[in-house]
Design an enzyme around this catalytic site. Structure first.
Site, PDB file in Angstrom:
ATOM      1  N   LYS A 182       0.754  -1.234  -0.020  1.00 44.97           N
ATOM      2  CA  LYS A 182      -0.055  -0.043   0.141  1.00 44.97           C
ATOM      3  C   LYS A 182       0.774   1.318   0.177  1.00 44.97           C
ATOM      4  O   LYS A 182       0.502   2.374  -0.487  1.00 44.97           O
ATOM      5  CB  LYS A 182      -1.151  -0.022   1.161  1.00 44.97           C
ATOM      6  CG  LYS A 182      -1.904  -1.098   1.076  1.00 44.97           C
ATOM      7  CD  LYS A 182      -3.320  -0.902   1.578  1.00 44.97           C
ATOM      8  CE  LYS A 182      -4.356  -1.867   1.121  1.00 44.97           C
ATOM      9  NZ  LYS A 182      -3.975  -3.355   1.498  1.00 44.97           N
TER      10      LYS A 182
HETATM   11  C1  LIG Z   1      -4.401  -4.549   0.731  1.00 43.25           C
HETATM   12  C2  LIG Z   1      -3.758  -5.856   0.889  1.00 43.25           C
HETATM   13  C3  LIG Z   1      -4.225  -6.614   0.070  1.00 43.25           C
HETATM   14  C4  LIG Z   1      -5.400  -6.589  -0.940  1.00 43.25           C
HETATM   15  O1  LIG Z   1      -5.232  -5.722  -2.209  1.00 43.25           O
HETATM   16  P1  LIG Z   1      -6.522  -5.009  -2.847  1.00 43.25           P
HETATM   17  O2  LIG Z   1      -5.961  -3.898  -3.815  1.00 43.25           O
HETATM   18  O3  LIG Z   1      -7.365  -4.687  -1.813  1.00 43.25           O
HETATM   19  O4  LIG Z   1      -7.084  -6.199  -3.828  1.00 43.25           O
HETATM   20  C5  LIG Z   1      -3.279  -7.968  -0.264  1.00 43.25           C
HETATM   21  N1  LIG Z   1      -2.307  -8.049   0.677  1.00 43.25           N
HETATM   22  C6  LIG Z   1      -2.110  -7.291   1.531  1.00 43.25           C
HETATM   23  C7  LIG Z   1      -0.728  -7.369   2.511  1.00 43.25           C
HETATM   24  C8  LIG Z   1      -2.718  -6.034   1.784  1.00 43.25           C
HETATM   25  O5  LIG Z   1      -2.349  -5.070   2.603  1.00 43.25           O
END
Ligand SMILES: *Cc1c(COP(=O)(O)O)cnc(C)c1O
Length: 491
Positions: free
Chosen positions: A129
């Site tokens: 993120k």
């Molecule tokens: C947010 C997240 C996901 C999922 O990603 P999306 O964009 O919501 O599909 C997967 N793994 C981790 C570690 C995350 O923080």
């Protein structure tokens, strides 16, 4: 580049498009839809060739330039240069180069099959993120500075999103962050990451309740439009368009780093929850990046896997949502999915609106083409490269063990879901890239179960739980929350 809502009527689509800066600070479109470009910008073979030599920051500039046409070139270049540095993405592991920002690691290469991991989690909060949120922080600050405006970000988190937002916005001019989290429900590491921030513009609020209580509070405050306007409240959730675009960049980077010429194709497997990450892969593919397959990997919360197997999209109730050991994928519906469905139904806003109205009123829709279904577009899904698979707690433990034994690295639980599913879709002659969405240190409890030893922590995180913490504890009381916000925004 102009943007349109996925629910816009054909007449509105041509009459009221918005530009990148208009939608940067917003969330949903006024009609409840999500923003998409009126057409995807295309990338030529000559451009791809030129991009092979670029640094990550310069590549990000080239990709973003196609979408953010209303930001002057020199300013956009300064923003990407400031965002994608080896100092920000310093948590690279032994054998990885921090300057590559999203380094690739070949796990397996045998008899034409190649499995590669792309590290997206070397930023400040050890999850992918950061890749988008760090850019968002700089874009927000840049935009607000131009108008002298203020923005108060208000959200709820059960882990990764909240900490990524706080680390992206800390110390930024004109921005404050109010982040709710369920009191004593996050891992010690996750709460320490957020609560140890001492920046005066970061407000951590631990709510006596569960994550759903936090989200209900966010909804209650967001639905109070006069309060929201007076307090300049905004969000940074996964439907934010700039976040999606920032994620498009690393698909280009992964492709260019894994191939020697544009005649080659690669596939990506993406641990998925809200469909934000893999939606960026879909956009990269629509721009002309030679991607063979986009494989959505889910955990026990298999809303997406069900759709890609059957054409039925059936959202879950919160009581049907499992709490798993890959918690960032524990979703009951996939908030970015509407962007893909809009493309799948031929960019028909009225159709998209009807389908998602059905999600709200009847819990889903069916595009399988069977008698009584809502359409037959499922037969076109393969054209877009999408496939899927599912992984369970036991799969996660087994995969973490296998990867540690076979390749000598410790992967996190979400990435383990990705590798488990990738192995089922790998093809001869097409490199399979799995996106590493977090580092193992974030989910140490499960690593300990799988391996019997702690996950390695990057330098600087050794004693994070012992740092002084700054947070307030509050009951799930909307009036109190509003008073707290009002008292701290200075408005
Ligand atoms: C947010 C997240 C996901 C999922 O990603 P999306 O964009 O919501 O599909 C997967 N793994 C981790 C570690 C995350 O923080």
């Amino acid at each position: 580049m102009q943007y349109v809502s996925t629910r816009a009527a054909a007449s509105a689509a041509s009459s009221s498009p918005s530009n990148f800066s208009d939608i940067l600070l917003g969330g949903l479109a006024a009609d409840g839809g999500l923003f998409l470009p009126t057409a995807y910008p295309q990338v030529s073979g000559a451009e791809l060739d030129a991009w092979r030599k670029l640094s990550y920051a310069d590549l990000a500039y080239e990709v973003l330039k196609k979408f953010a046409t209303d930001i002057p070139d020199a300013e956009l270049r300064a923003l990407t240069a400031k965002t994608y540095t080896k100092e920000v993405y310093r948590n690279a592991r032994a054998g990885e180069k921090a300057s590559q920002i999203t380094p690739l690691r070949v796990l397996e290469e045998a008899d034409g099959r190649k499995l590669v991991l792309q590290g997206l989690s070397n930023g400040p909060t050890l999850a992918f993120k950061d890749m988008a949120m760090q850019l968002l922080g700089n874009l927000f600050e840049y935009t607000l500075a131009k108008t002298g405006a203020q923005l108060n970000i208000f959200g709820a988190t059960s882990g990764d999103t909240g900490s990524a937002a706080e680390y992206a916005m800390r110390g930024k001019q004109g921005i404050r962050v109010f982040m709710l989290s369920p009191h004593k429900k996050m891992s010690a590491f996750q709460s320490a990451q957020m609560f140890s921030l001492q920046d005066p513009n970061i407000f951590n609020i631990a709510v006596e309740g569960v994550f759903d209580d936090c989200q209900d509070m966010v909804k209650a405050v967001s639905n109070d439009l006069p309060f929201k306007a007076a307090q300049k409240i905004g969000t940074v959730n996964s439907i934010n368009w700039a976040r999606v675009v920032a994620q498009v960049v690393y698909y280009f980077r992964g492709y260019l780093a894994a191939t020697g010429s544009n005649d080659e194709k690669v596939s990506f497997t993406v641990p998925s929850g809200n469909f934000g990450n893999i939606c960026a892969g879909h956009i990269a593919r629509m721009m002309g990046l030679p991607i063979a397959k986009l494989v959505a990997a889910t955990n026990e919360n298999d809303v997406l896997d069900e759709f890609f197997r059957t054409g039925v999209y059936r959202v879950r109730k919160s009581a049907e949502t499992y709490h798993t050991s890959s918690p960032s994928m524990d979703i009951s519906k996939a908030s970015n999915f509407e962007r893909f469905i809009y493309d799948l139904v031929g960019r028909d806003g009225e159709r998209t609106r009807a389908l998602f109205h059905k999600v709200e009123t009847q819990g889903g829709f069916d595009l399988s083409g069977k008698p009584g279904s809502d359409g037959d577009e499922f037969k076109k899904v393969a054209q877009y490269g999408f496939q899927s698979g599912k992984s369970t707690h036991q799969d996660r433990l087994d995969t973490i063990r296998d990867v540690a034994d076979d390749y000598g690295i410790t992967i996190d639980t979400h990435t383990a879901d990705g590798i488990k599913v990738a192995r089922e879709h790998i093809e001869k002659g097409v490199t399979m890239i799995v996106l590493e969405t977090a580092l193992a240190a974030k989910f140490n409890e499960t690593i300990l179960d799988a391996l019997g030893v702690d996950a390695e922590r990057p330098a600087g995180f050794e004693n994070i739980e012992a740092l002084p913490q700054k947070f307030v504890v509050m009951s799930a009381d909307v009036a109190k929350m509003k008073a707290y916000i009002a008292a701290n925004t200075g408005l």
